[in-house]
Design a protein around this motif. Sequence first.
Motif, short mmCIF file in Angstrom:
data_model
loop_
_atom_site.label_atom_id
_atom_site.label_comp_id
_atom_site.label_asym_id
_atom_site.label_seq_id
_atom_site.Cartn_x
_atom_site.Cartn_y
_atom_site.Cartn_z
N ILE A 19 3.54 -14.25 -13.17
CA ILE A 19 3.79 -13.75 -14.51
C ILE A 19 2.70 -12.76 -14.95
N ILE A 20 1.58 -12.75 -14.27
CA ILE A 20 0.47 -11.85 -14.59
C ILE A 20 0.79 -10.45 -14.07
N PRO A 21 0.87 -9.46 -14.97
CA PRO A 21 1.16 -8.10 -14.49
C PRO A 21 -0.05 -7.50 -13.77
N PHE A 22 0.18 -7.03 -12.57
CA PHE A 22 -0.90 -6.48 -11.75
C PHE A 22 -0.29 -5.41 -10.86
N PRO A 23 -0.94 -4.28 -10.67
CA PRO A 23 -0.35 -3.16 -9.90
C PRO A 23 -0.55 -3.30 -8.39
N SER A 24 0.29 -4.07 -7.73
CA SER A 24 0.11 -4.27 -6.29
C SER A 24 0.36 -2.98 -5.51
N GLU A 25 1.28 -2.15 -5.96
CA GLU A 25 1.58 -0.91 -5.24
C GLU A 25 0.35 0.00 -5.20
N ALA A 26 -0.35 0.10 -6.31
CA ALA A 26 -1.56 0.93 -6.36
C ALA A 26 -2.61 0.40 -5.38
N ALA A 27 -2.76 -0.90 -5.33
CA ALA A 27 -3.74 -1.49 -4.40
C ALA A 27 -3.34 -1.20 -2.95
N ILE A 28 -2.07 -1.34 -2.65
CA ILE A 28 -1.60 -1.06 -1.29
C ILE A 28 -1.87 0.39 -0.92
N LEU A 29 -1.57 1.30 -1.82
CA LEU A 29 -1.81 2.72 -1.54
C LEU A 29 -3.29 3.01 -1.32
N LEU A 30 -4.14 2.36 -2.08
CA LEU A 30 -5.58 2.52 -1.88
C LEU A 30 -6.00 2.01 -0.50
N PHE A 31 -5.46 0.89 -0.09
CA PHE A 31 -5.78 0.34 1.23
C PHE A 31 -5.27 1.25 2.34
N LEU A 32 -4.05 1.75 2.18
CA LEU A 32 -3.49 2.66 3.18
C LEU A 32 -4.33 3.93 3.28
N ASN A 33 -4.73 4.45 2.13
CA ASN A 33 -5.49 5.69 2.09
C ASN A 33 -6.91 5.52 2.62
N SER A 34 -7.44 4.32 2.58
CA SER A 34 -8.81 4.09 3.03
C SER A 34 -8.96 4.27 4.54
N GLY A 35 -7.90 3.98 5.27
CA GLY A 35 -7.95 4.09 6.72
C GLY A 35 -8.74 2.97 7.40
N GLU A 36 -9.21 2.00 6.64
CA GLU A 36 -10.02 0.91 7.19
C GLU A 36 -9.18 -0.20 7.81
N TYR A 37 -7.92 -0.27 7.43
CA TYR A 37 -7.07 -1.37 7.89
C TYR A 37 -5.78 -0.81 8.48
N SER A 38 -5.24 -1.52 9.44
CA SER A 38 -3.98 -1.07 10.03
C SER A 38 -2.84 -1.26 9.03
N PRO A 39 -1.85 -0.39 9.06
CA PRO A 39 -0.71 -0.56 8.15
C PRO A 39 -0.02 -1.91 8.32
N GLY A 40 0.04 -2.40 9.56
CA GLY A 40 0.67 -3.70 9.79
C GLY A 40 -0.08 -4.83 9.10
N SER A 41 -1.41 -4.82 9.17
CA SER A 41 -2.18 -5.89 8.52
C SER A 41 -2.08 -5.78 7.00
N ILE A 42 -2.00 -4.56 6.48
CA ILE A 42 -1.83 -4.37 5.04
C ILE A 42 -0.47 -4.91 4.61
N LEU A 43 0.57 -4.60 5.37
CA LEU A 43 1.92 -5.07 5.05
C LEU A 43 1.99 -6.59 5.09
N ILE A 44 1.39 -7.19 6.08
CA ILE A 44 1.42 -8.66 6.20
C ILE A 44 0.68 -9.32 5.05
N ALA A 45 -0.54 -8.86 4.75
CA ALA A 45 -1.33 -9.47 3.66
C ALA A 45 -0.62 -9.30 2.32
N ALA A 46 -0.11 -8.10 2.07
CA ALA A 46 0.55 -7.83 0.79
C ALA A 46 1.85 -8.63 0.67
N SER A 47 2.63 -8.66 1.75
CA SER A 47 3.92 -9.37 1.70
C SER A 47 3.73 -10.88 1.54
#
Length: 138
Positions: A19-47
């Motif tokens: 119920i707490i509004p939080f911008p998960s999409e923005a966080a995911i985009l920041l992680f993707l843009n950082s290049g520090e993590y693989s897209p697969g690991s980002i997708l798994i953690a976020a999902s």
Amino acid sequence: MFEYGLPGLFLICFLASTIIPFPSEAAILLFLNSGEYSPGSILIAASLGNCLGGSTNYLLGYFGRKLLSKKQFLKSESLIQRYGFWTALLSWVPIIGDPLLVVLGVYKVSVWKTLTLMCIGKIARYLILFGAYYFLSA
């Protein structure tokens, strides 16, 4: 945010799906843009975070049924009677998705069908976000 790594992303996505509004999409985009993590690991953690948060909403409804007024209960009855567990596919939609899962829990709609469709919807949304990110950054 990056100092907590993927567990931090998991938590952000978990909170975004409650119920707490939080911008998960923005966080995911920041992680993707950082290049520090693989897209697969980002997708798994976020999902995982987002699906567990949605499951929490369902359980809140399931066990918190007595906390709702009769008016609130009846207001959502026609939607659930009409579409049942299929409404879980809309759980990714901002504003209505989280309360929808609570309502599905209140009506004790099939837990496995509801959670399966919820996860499909939430993961599909993230896959579309990933696709848009890579398409626009190419």
